[in-house]
Design an enzyme around this catalytic site. Structure first.
Site, short mmCIF file in Angstrom:
data_model
loop_
_atom_site.label_atom_id
_atom_site.label_comp_id
_atom_site.label_asym_id
_atom_site.label_seq_id
_atom_site.Cartn_x
_atom_site.Cartn_y
_atom_site.Cartn_z
N GLU A 51 0.85 -1.20 0.00
CA GLU A 51 0.00 0.00 0.00
C GLU A 51 0.88 1.24 0.00
O GLU A 51 0.59 2.24 -0.69
CB GLU A 51 -0.90 -0.01 1.23
CG GLU A 51 -1.76 1.24 1.39
CD GLU A 51 -2.22 1.43 2.82
OE1 GLU A 51 -2.63 2.56 3.14
OE2 GLU A 51 -2.17 0.47 3.61
N GLU B 212 -4.57 0.41 -3.58
CA GLU B 212 -3.21 0.92 -3.68
C GLU B 212 -2.19 -0.21 -3.62
O GLU B 212 -1.18 -0.20 -4.34
CB GLU B 212 -2.95 1.93 -2.56
CG GLU B 212 -3.66 3.25 -2.75
CD GLU B 212 -3.36 4.24 -1.64
OE1 GLU B 212 -3.43 5.45 -1.92
OE2 GLU B 212 -3.07 3.80 -0.50
N ASP C 220 0.64 3.91 -3.02
CA ASP C 220 0.27 5.31 -2.81
C ASP C 220 1.05 6.21 -3.77
O ASP C 220 0.51 7.14 -4.36
CB ASP C 220 0.53 5.70 -1.36
CG ASP C 220 0.25 7.17 -1.09
OD1 ASP C 220 -0.93 7.56 -1.11
OD2 ASP C 220 1.21 7.93 -0.89
N ASP D 153 -7.13 1.10 0.48
CA ASP D 153 -5.81 0.58 0.85
C ASP D 153 -5.45 -0.63 0.02
O ASP D 153 -4.32 -0.76 -0.47
CB ASP D 153 -5.79 0.20 2.34
CG ASP D 153 -5.91 1.41 3.25
OD1 ASP D 153 -5.75 2.55 2.76
OD2 ASP D 153 -6.17 1.22 4.45
#
Length: 242
Positions: A56, A131, A60, A128
């Site tokens: 994650e 990502e 991002d 989450d």
């Protein structure tokens, strides 16, 4: 061969991962780091050590880069400030969760314990996980070649909507800016739980300003309900002409 590219040990799970790849419009014959994709779809409630948290973190940055490239290519004359405002919406939990839900990623996400029943945290969990999937795909090639072919189409329409929206789809911030600039005061929100867990209208929010109700809206989460109420209020005070 890098062990990350080996199929996972459980055939049923491997089949699930291949379905995810196919849903994204990618070929299962493409070099995919299956071990990483499995982690990307594993919530920390299942394992405190082997879960999606590190991916994650990578994802991002990946989604921000993909969105940045897309905006730069599509709107070459837009100022940097506009890029930043639009990108912040494109990479928000709300948008990422919507995209993840559209691909049905939730059904392949391994979740355990109380997290299964946490409907209020569902949006954040989906975002989450999404990502993390981007992180796994990026690390499969160390490029965006497994990301942009399907992600671009999801971001393009949303980017146009945001560019056309004077509030940049952040109506709470836009309404607050309007009330502060005109009256040096902040709006107030009242929220009630009026539906059931998982209901799109679970929460009802009202926004008040100087004793007057300016807007009301519903949403799956408190945040979504407040945004819906703020949108109605912002448009009612002429925000569409700001």
């Amino acid at each position: 061969m890098d062990r990350r590219f080996e199929a996972v040990s459980h055939p049923r799970r491997q089949n699930q991962l291949e379905k995810v790849v196919e849903r994204l419009g990618l070929s299962t014959r493409t070099p995919i780091a299956w071990q990483l994709l499995d982690l990307a779809l594993t919530h920390p409630s299942v394992s405190t050590e082997k879960n999606y948290e590190q991916l994650e973190f990578v994802g991002d940055s990946v989604v921000r880069l993909a969105a940045s490239e897309l905006l730069f290519e599509t709107y070459p004359d837009a100022p940097v400030g506009e890029f930043a405002a639009v990108r912040s919406v494109l990479v928000s939990d709300r948008v990422l969760a919507e995209i993840a839900d559209g691909y049905g990623l939730g059904r392949y996400l391994l979740v355990a314990g109380s997290a299964v029943r946490d409907k209020m945290g569902e949006e954040s969990r989906l975002a989450d996980c999404f990502e993390a999937v981007l992180g796994a795909l990026y690390l499969s090639t160390n490029t965006l070649e497994l990301v942009r072919p399907w992600l671009d189409s999801n971001l393009l329409d949303r980017a146009k909507e945001i560019f056309d929206d004077p509030a940049r789809q952040n109506y709470k911030a836009a309404l607050q800016e309007w009330t502060q600039s005109n009256y040096k005061l902040l709006p107030k929100y009242e929220v009630e739980e009026t539906g059931y867990a998982g209901d799109e209208a679970r929460f009802t929010a009202q926004v008040w300003f100087k004793g007057e109700k300016l807007g009301q809206g519903t949403g799956r989460s408190i945040k979504a309900a407040e945004q819906a109420a703020a949108r109605e209020a912002f448009l009612s005070v002429g925000g569409d002409r700001v």
